[in-house]
Design a protein around this motif. Structure first.
Motif, short mmCIF file in Angstrom:
data_model
loop_
_atom_site.label_atom_id
_atom_site.label_comp_id
_atom_site.label_asym_id
_atom_site.label_seq_id
_atom_site.Cartn_x
_atom_site.Cartn_y
_atom_site.Cartn_z
N GLY A 100 3.94 0.06 14.46
CA GLY A 100 4.54 0.45 13.24
C GLY A 100 3.99 0.52 11.48
O GLY A 100 3.81 1.74 11.28
N LYS A 101 3.86 -0.64 11.37
CA LYS A 101 3.45 -1.18 10.16
C LYS A 101 2.04 -0.73 9.87
O LYS A 101 2.06 -0.57 9.04
N ALA A 102 1.71 -1.57 11.39
CA ALA A 102 0.10 -1.23 10.48
C ALA A 102 -0.46 0.82 10.36
O ALA A 102 -0.57 0.98 9.63
N LEU A 103 0.44 1.61 11.31
CA LEU A 103 0.61 3.21 10.88
C LEU A 103 0.71 3.84 9.87
O LEU A 103 0.29 4.19 9.10
N LEU A 104 2.19 2.88 9.53
CA LEU A 104 2.57 3.12 7.97
C LEU A 104 1.48 2.72 6.50
O LEU A 104 1.88 2.75 5.62
N GLN A 105 1.40 1.44 7.12
CA GLN A 105 0.11 0.98 5.58
C GLN A 105 -0.78 1.78 6.22
O GLN A 105 -1.27 2.54 4.81
N GLU A 106 -1.71 2.00 6.54
CA GLU A 106 -2.93 3.12 7.15
C GLU A 106 -2.53 4.63 6.13
O GLU A 106 -2.41 5.19 5.24
N LEU A 107 -1.14 4.98 6.65
CA LEU A 107 -0.25 6.39 5.96
C LEU A 107 0.03 6.32 4.90
O LEU A 107 -0.67 6.92 3.57
N ALA A 108 0.26 5.10 3.63
CA ALA A 108 1.00 4.86 2.33
C ALA A 108 -0.95 4.82 1.31
O ALA A 108 -1.52 4.82 0.84
N ARG A 109 -2.28 4.27 2.21
CA ARG A 109 -3.27 4.22 2.20
C ARG A 109 -4.18 5.00 2.10
O ARG A 109 -4.77 5.89 0.58
N ARG A 110 -3.55 6.32 3.01
CA ARG A 110 -4.27 7.51 2.59
C ARG A 110 -3.39 8.60 1.70
O ARG A 110 -4.52 9.07 1.01
N CYS A 111 -2.79 8.24 1.93
CA CYS A 111 -1.48 9.17 1.00
C CYS A 111 -2.25 8.22 -0.77
O CYS A 111 -2.66 9.70 -2.06
N THR A 112 -2.43 7.44 -0.51
CA THR A 112 -2.64 6.56 -2.24
C THR A 112 -4.64 7.72 -2.57
O THR A 112 -4.38 7.99 -3.76
N ALA A 113 -4.75 6.95 -1.91
CA ALA A 113 -6.85 7.68 -2.00
C ALA A 113 -6.07 9.72 -2.02
O ALA A 113 -7.36 9.30 -2.52
N LEU A 114 -5.78 10.12 -1.32
CA LEU A 114 -4.93 11.49 -1.84
C LEU A 114 -4.36 12.07 -3.33
O LEU A 114 -5.18 13.13 -3.69
N GLY A 115 -3.97 10.94 -4.26
CA GLY A 115 -3.77 11.61 -5.17
C GLY A 115 -1.74 11.16 -5.17
O GLY A 115 -1.27 11.42 -6.37
N PHE A 116 -1.13 11.10 -4.18
CA PHE A 116 0.25 10.85 -4.34
C PHE A 116 0.71 10.24 -4.73
O PHE A 116 0.07 8.69 -5.39
#
Length: 185
Positions: A100-116
Motif C-alpha cells: 500500500g505504501k509503495a502504491l501510494l508513493q508511486e501514485l503521488a509521484r505520478r500525480c506530481t509529474a502530471l502537474g497536480f
C-alpha cells in the motif's frame, strides 16, 4: 512477498472488482453498500484513465494481482482540477506488507509529474491502518467528519488528510497544461 508496480490494464478489471467487493462487503473504507458489477468497475476504470489520471497495479512475481491505487477528481468543479483524491485497495494477503505504501508513493509521484498540486485522502471509517499509511507517506490530518456514514449497523467517521504535490500552493499553475486542460470553459 515480492511484487512489482505497473499500469493497471483493462484485463485487471475482474481482479479489481473482486478486491473492491471484499472491501465493500466487509470493510468501511468504501461507503458503498453493494459491490458494483464487473461492468460498472470497467466503466469506472475507463473513465479514470480516459481523463488522464494514473491507475497503478501491484502484482507478484507470478503475475497474481495484489492490489491497485488510482487518482481521481476530488470534486468536479473546475477550480478543483489541481487536486486529486487517492484510492487504494489491497487483497487481504497483500495487506501489511508495504505494498500500500509503495502504491501510494508511486501514485503521488505520478500525480506530481502530471502537474497536480494537492492530493487528498478521504478515509472512510477513519481506518487507523489507512491513517497510518497516509501519515507515513507525508499526509497531514486536515479534519474529521463525524458520523458521516452508516454501515454495518454503526455510524462511521471520515478522516481527511492532505499532501502537497510539487510546488503545492506556493506558485501559480500553468492553466494551459494538464491538469489545467481538464477544464474547457
Amino acid at each position: 512477498m515480492s511484487y512489482i508496480l505497473r499500469d493497471t490494464r483493462s484485463t485487471d478489471v475482474s481482479s479489481m472488482a473482486t478486491i473492491y467487493a471484499d472491501a465493500v462487503v466487509t470493510g468501511t473504507a468504501s461507503y458503498e453498500l453493494v459491490p458494483p458489477t464487473r461492468e460498472e468497475m470497467a466503466s469506472r476504470f475507463a473513465e479514470i484513465i480516459g481523463r488522464g489520471y494514473p491507475h497503478i497495479a501491484a502484482v507478484d512475481e507470478d503475475g497474481a494481482f495484489l492490489g491497485y491505487a488510482y487518482a481521481s477528481a476530488f470534486r468536479t468543479r473546475p477550480a478543483y482540477r489541481w487536486l486529486v483524491e487517492d484510492s487504494i485497495y489491497l487483497a487481504r494477503e497483500a495487506q501489511g506488507r508495504g505494498i500500500g505504501k509503495a502504491l501510494l508513493q508511486e501514485l503521488a509521484r505520478r500525480c506530481t509529474a502530471l502537474g497536480f498540486r494537492q492530493m487528498v485522502a478521504v478515509i472512510g471509517g477513519a481506518s487507523p491502518a489507512s491513517v497510518r499509511l497516509h501519515s507515513a507517506c507525508g499526509f497531514q490530518l486536515t479534519g474529521t467528519l463525524i458520523g458521516t456514514g452508516f454501515k454495518h449497523g454503526r455510524w462511521l467517521d471520515t478522516v481527511l488528510m492532505q499532501l502537497p504535490l510539487g510546488d503545492g500552493n506556493a506558485t501559480v499553475p500553468d492553466e494551459d497544461a494538464y491538469p489545467g486542460s481538464l477544464f474547457v470553459g
